[in-house]
Design a protein around this motif. Structure first.
Motif, short mmCIF file in Angstrom:
data_model
loop_
_atom_site.label_atom_id
_atom_site.label_comp_id
_atom_site.label_asym_id
_atom_site.label_seq_id
_atom_site.Cartn_x
_atom_site.Cartn_y
_atom_site.Cartn_z
N LEU A 65 0.83 -1.20 0.00
CA LEU A 65 0.00 0.00 0.00
C LEU A 65 0.86 1.26 0.00
N ASP A 66 1.96 1.23 0.75
CA ASP A 66 2.87 2.39 0.75
C ASP A 66 3.43 2.63 -0.64
N ARG A 67 3.82 1.55 -1.33
CA ARG A 67 4.34 1.71 -2.69
C ARG A 67 3.27 2.23 -3.63
N LEU A 68 2.04 1.74 -3.49
CA LEU A 68 0.95 2.21 -4.34
C LEU A 68 0.68 3.70 -4.13
N VAL A 69 0.68 4.13 -2.90
CA VAL A 69 0.46 5.55 -2.60
C VAL A 69 1.59 6.37 -3.19
N ARG A 70 2.85 5.93 -2.99
CA ARG A 70 3.99 6.65 -3.54
C ARG A 70 3.90 6.73 -5.06
N ASP A 71 3.61 5.58 -5.70
CA ASP A 71 3.50 5.55 -7.16
C ASP A 71 2.38 6.46 -7.65
N SER A 72 1.26 6.49 -6.94
CA SER A 72 0.14 7.36 -7.33
C SER A 72 0.55 8.82 -7.27
N HIS A 73 1.29 9.20 -6.24
CA HIS A 73 1.75 10.59 -6.14
C HIS A 73 2.69 10.92 -7.29
N ILE A 74 3.57 9.99 -7.63
CA ILE A 74 4.50 10.22 -8.75
C ILE A 74 3.72 10.37 -10.05
N GLU A 75 2.74 9.50 -10.27
CA GLU A 75 1.95 9.56 -11.50
C GLU A 75 1.16 10.86 -11.59
N LEU A 76 0.54 11.26 -10.50
CA LEU A 76 -0.24 12.50 -10.52
C LEU A 76 0.66 13.71 -10.74
N GLU A 77 1.81 13.73 -10.10
CA GLU A 77 2.73 14.86 -10.29
C GLU A 77 3.23 14.89 -11.73
N THR A 78 3.56 13.73 -12.29
CA THR A 78 4.01 13.65 -13.68
C THR A 78 2.93 14.16 -14.62
N LEU A 79 1.71 13.71 -14.42
CA LEU A 79 0.60 14.14 -15.27
C LEU A 79 0.38 15.65 -15.14
N ALA A 80 0.41 16.17 -13.92
CA ALA A 80 0.19 17.60 -13.73
C ALA A 80 1.28 18.42 -14.42
N LEU A 81 2.55 17.99 -14.30
CA LEU A 81 3.63 18.72 -14.95
C LEU A 81 3.51 18.65 -16.48
N PHE A 82 3.12 17.47 -17.00
CA PHE A 82 2.95 17.33 -18.44
C PHE A 82 1.84 18.25 -18.95
N ILE A 83 0.73 18.26 -18.25
CA ILE A 83 -0.39 19.11 -18.66
C ILE A 83 0.02 20.58 -18.61
N ARG A 84 0.69 20.99 -17.54
CA ARG A 84 1.14 22.38 -17.44
C ARG A 84 2.07 22.72 -18.60
N TYR A 85 2.99 21.82 -18.92
CA TYR A 85 3.93 22.04 -20.02
C TYR A 85 3.18 22.17 -21.35
N GLU A 86 2.28 21.24 -21.62
CA GLU A 86 1.53 21.25 -22.88
C GLU A 86 0.70 22.52 -23.01
N LEU A 87 0.06 22.94 -21.95
CA LEU A 87 -0.74 24.16 -22.00
C LEU A 87 0.13 25.40 -22.18
N ALA A 88 1.35 25.34 -21.68
CA ALA A 88 2.24 26.49 -21.79
C ALA A 88 2.81 26.64 -23.20
N ILE A 89 3.03 25.53 -23.93
CA ILE A 89 3.68 25.64 -25.24
C ILE A 89 2.71 25.66 -26.41
N HIS A 90 1.47 25.22 -26.20
CA HIS A 90 0.50 25.20 -27.30
C HIS A 90 -0.59 26.23 -27.06
N PRO A 91 -0.76 27.14 -27.98
CA PRO A 91 -1.85 28.13 -27.82
C PRO A 91 -3.19 27.44 -28.06
#
Length: 132
Positions: A65-91
């Protein structure tokens, strides 16, 4: 009143000497000392058996469960950074850009299909595409 049953057993000399010394105090009997000591030992042994039977399994589940929680945080942070990047470079597309919107819809549909295929096969992109 609790029913008491008589038992007969042997003790090693050093243990017997300690028991006699403890029972020499006023208001304390050998039977009381032995009954209390045996009760503590049996209670502790019961807890130990439960730990043996379930402790390791519960520890493994907690680790998973600890690994799942850690992995979920990593996945959510990765997705959030990707979305922020995509929104920043594409009008954003203009409302009248029907060709651009159609291309975007097709790319999004292809993306969803790829995710469905990967999940359906039990594959993970970051793990070389092999099933877990």
């Amino acid at each position: 009143m609790v029913q008491k049953i008589r038992h007969q057993f042997l003790l090693a000399k050093p243990v017997s000497d300690k028991l006699i010394e403890l029972a020499g105090k006023r208001g304390v009997t050998k039977s009381d000392i032995l009954a209390q000591a045996l009760g503590y030992w049996l209670d502790r042994k019961g807890v130990s058996e439960l730990d043996e039977r379930f402790g390791r399994r519960l520890d493994r589940l907690a680790d998973s469960l600890d690994r799942l929680v850690r992995d979920s945080h990593i996945e959510l942070e990765t997705l959030a950074l990707f979305i922020r990047y995509e929104l920043a470079i594409h009008p954003p597309l203009a409302e009248t850009d029907h060709a651009g919107r159609a291309a975007g819809s097709m790319r999004f549909e292809a993306f969803l299909n790829q995710v469905a295929r990967q999940v359906g096969k039990g594959r993970r992109t970051l793990e070389g595409g092999e099933a877990q």
